[in-house]
Design an enzyme around this catalytic site. Structure first.
Site, short mmCIF file in Angstrom:
data_model
loop_
_atom_site.label_atom_id
_atom_site.label_comp_id
_atom_site.label_asym_id
_atom_site.label_seq_id
_atom_site.Cartn_x
_atom_site.Cartn_y
_atom_site.Cartn_z
N HIS A 1 -3.83 -15.55 11.28
CA HIS A 1 -3.72 -15.26 12.72
C HIS A 1 -3.78 -13.76 12.98
O HIS A 1 -3.15 -13.26 13.91
CB HIS A 1 -2.47 -15.91 13.33
CG HIS A 1 -2.60 -17.41 13.45
ND1 HIS A 1 -3.26 -18.00 14.50
CD2 HIS A 1 -2.22 -18.41 12.62
CE1 HIS A 1 -3.26 -19.33 14.32
NE2 HIS A 1 -2.65 -19.59 13.18
N THR A 2 -4.50 -13.08 12.15
CA THR A 2 -4.70 -11.64 12.36
C THR A 2 -6.11 -11.34 12.85
O THR A 2 -6.35 -10.30 13.44
CB THR A 2 -4.48 -10.88 11.02
OG1 THR A 2 -5.29 -11.49 10.02
CG2 THR A 2 -3.03 -10.93 10.58
N ASP A 3 -7.07 -12.28 12.62
CA ASP A 3 -8.48 -11.92 12.90
C ASP A 3 -8.72 -11.63 14.38
O ASP A 3 -9.31 -10.61 14.74
CB ASP A 3 -9.48 -12.95 12.33
CG ASP A 3 -9.36 -14.37 12.85
OD1 ASP A 3 -8.39 -14.67 13.57
OD2 ASP A 3 -10.27 -15.18 12.54
N GLY B 1 -11.31 -31.79 9.25
CA GLY B 1 -10.03 -31.54 9.92
C GLY B 1 -8.96 -31.01 8.98
O GLY B 1 -7.78 -31.02 9.29
N GLU C 1 -19.42 -21.14 18.66
CA GLU C 1 -18.19 -21.94 18.66
C GLU C 1 -17.32 -21.58 19.87
O GLU C 1 -16.75 -22.45 20.52
CB GLU C 1 -17.43 -21.75 17.34
CG GLU C 1 -16.10 -22.45 17.32
CD GLU C 1 -15.86 -23.34 16.12
OE1 GLU C 1 -16.69 -23.38 15.20
OE2 GLU C 1 -14.81 -24.01 16.12
N ASP D 1 -13.61 -17.38 9.72
CA ASP D 1 -14.18 -18.54 9.05
C ASP D 1 -15.69 -18.38 8.85
O ASP D 1 -16.22 -18.56 7.76
CB ASP D 1 -13.91 -19.82 9.85
CG ASP D 1 -12.43 -20.04 10.08
OD1 ASP D 1 -11.63 -19.35 9.44
OD2 ASP D 1 -12.08 -20.89 10.91
C1 GLA Z 1 -8.64 -20.68 12.35
C2 GLA Z 1 -9.60 -19.80 13.13
C3 GLA Z 1 -9.71 -18.42 12.48
C4 GLA Z 1 -8.32 -17.81 12.26
C5 GLA Z 1 -7.39 -18.79 11.58
C6 GLA Z 1 -5.96 -18.29 11.51
O1 GLA Z 1 -9.14 -20.94 11.07
O2 GLA Z 1 -10.87 -20.40 13.20
O3 GLA Z 1 -10.53 -17.60 13.27
O4 GLA Z 1 -7.80 -17.34 13.47
O5 GLA Z 1 -7.37 -20.04 12.26
O6 GLA Z 1 -5.88 -17.20 10.66
#
Ligand code: GLA
Length: 393
Positions: free
Chosen positions: A37-39, A125, A163, A175
């Site tokens: 949750h840093t991106d 999922g 997306e 991702d």
């Molecule tokens: C999902 C999102 C990513 C990232 C992660 C948490 O995978 O698609 O962009 O934010 O959650 O790190």
């Protein structure tokens, strides 16, 4: 992996045509080692591509139609290139449709139609980026077949944009970037603000990376994900009293944040922000300890990451917590954490090679008795990013 020859027969059954017109492509799934949750906060992440992913077989068609089929899902679709809109009923085909839409937005309308057959090996999922893998492999294949340049950084950005805007999921860049740019035996240290990245050899020595799939459906993940994003934006707005130019939490150093944390009004928002800034710091500490080959210290950072995602960011949930705590009780486990968005999905653990069997057995039993769900485990190696395959491979 299903042999390419088998997939080729399925393709010919589905679409007919000449064998020699089929091209083969592959994109991996990804696992994030640390930096969660840093991106979307402009921080750093440290993901790696997996050795399994999505294989795509494509052949051109002269009638301008796009035909999508998959070995995993019964849903097939025939779509005219001119009528691309998101439709819930189109299910997984919205991902490749989003890519065709994205290319058209970028001034690359397709010059002809195509038949597509997808074969996915990433459990659906599970938070291992099966959708990013479909997007990236489609973009790479179409650019190749249209005779365009395939810049994998650009492909990640375009896939993320599709997306965000076509599918409507406000994910960050991690991702798609990992799936497009991964390299065998390397993890990717990516600064999500500048997109500067480094391929870091990830040597696990006598240890193995083990992915644990909680098989918990990730219900409500999109709405909770978007809520976390807006809490981070709120934190930035509050912190602008001290830093008027601030755009993203990741632009602050840990000391800057700590000195000014009191400016964040809401206590929940403050905990969210603290997770983000400390997690980015954990990524940079991970680089230091990994440079020294100190995997035990890296394992500790993985543990701290999970605990922060559980207590401050609150994205773990009972299943991920049960699996991680069972994992940490097994001797030979250096560290264990959730990976990906959270709320279900997978954990990643660093486990001594001699302990892997015991790990799978004990964690499996404890997890199942705590949650009633049957988990799956994958001992994983790090693989390459998106590429074209030669048929005989
Ligand atoms: C999902 C999102 C990513 C990232 C992660 C948490 O995978 O698609 O962009 O934010 O959650 O790190």
């Amino acid at each position: 992996m299903a042999k390419l020859a088998q997939l080729k027969s399925l393709f010919l059954e589905q679409f007919g045509g000449k064998e020699s017109d089929i091209s083969f492509f592959q994109a991996p799934g990804r696992v994030n080692l640390i930096g969660e949750h840093t991106d979307y906060n402009g921080g750093s992440v440290f993901p790696a591509a997996l050795t399994f992913g999505t294989t795509l077989l494509v052949s051109p068609r002269e009638d301008g139609k796009l035909l999508f089929a998959s070995t995993n899902f019964p849903i097939t679709r025939e779509i005219a290139t001119g009528s691309l809109a998101f439709d819930e009923a189109d299910d997984w085909t919205n991902y490749p449709k989003g890519i065709v839409w994205e290319l058209a937005q970028r001034g690359i309308p397709l010059s002809r139609g195509y038949n597509f057959l997808y074969h996915g090996e990433i459990p659906n999922g599970a938070g291992l980026s099966s959708s990013a893998s479909i997007e990236v492999v489609t973009a790479f294949a179409l650019l190749t077949l249209e005779g365009r340049e395939t810049d994998t950084v650009e492909i990640s950005l375009w896939s993320q944009h599709a997306e965000n805007e076509f599918v409507g999921v406000k994910c960050g860049i991690m991702d798609q970037f990992a799936v497009a740019n991964g390299k065998k035996d390397h993890a990717i240290l990516l600064d999500c603000d500048t997109l500067r990245y480094e391929l870091v050899p990830f040597r696990t020595g006598d240890n193995k990376l083990v992915i644990g799939n909680t098989n918990k459906r990730r219900g409500l993940v999109d709405s909770k994900y978007n809520e976390r994003r807006s809490q981070c934006e709120q934190a930035v707005r509050d912190l602008r009293q001290a830093f008027p130019e601030l755009q993203l939490l990741g632009q602050l150093t840990l000391p800057q944040y700590r000195e000014n944390e009191g400016l964040i009004q809401d206590e929940t928002v403050r905990r969210r922000a603290r997770h983000v800034v400390e997690e980015i710091d954990r990524v940079s500490r991970s680089m230091e300890v990994l440079k020294q080959g100190d995997l035990a210290a890296f394992g500790q950072l993985m543990n701290a990451s999970h605990d922060s995602l559980r207590d401050l960011y609150e994205v773990t949930g009972d299943e991920l917590d049960a699996m991680v705590s069972a994992a940490r009780e097994v001797p030979g486990v250096l560290g264990s954490r959730m990976t990906g968005a959270g709320f279900g999905g997978c954990t990643i653990s660093l486990v001594h090679g001699d302990s892997v069997d015991r790990f799978i057995e004990e964690v499996g039993k404890k997890y199942e008795s705590a949650t009633g769900l049957h988990p799956d485990f994958y001992v994983c190696d790090i693989g390459d990013g998106v590429r074209q395959l030669k048929e005989e491979a």
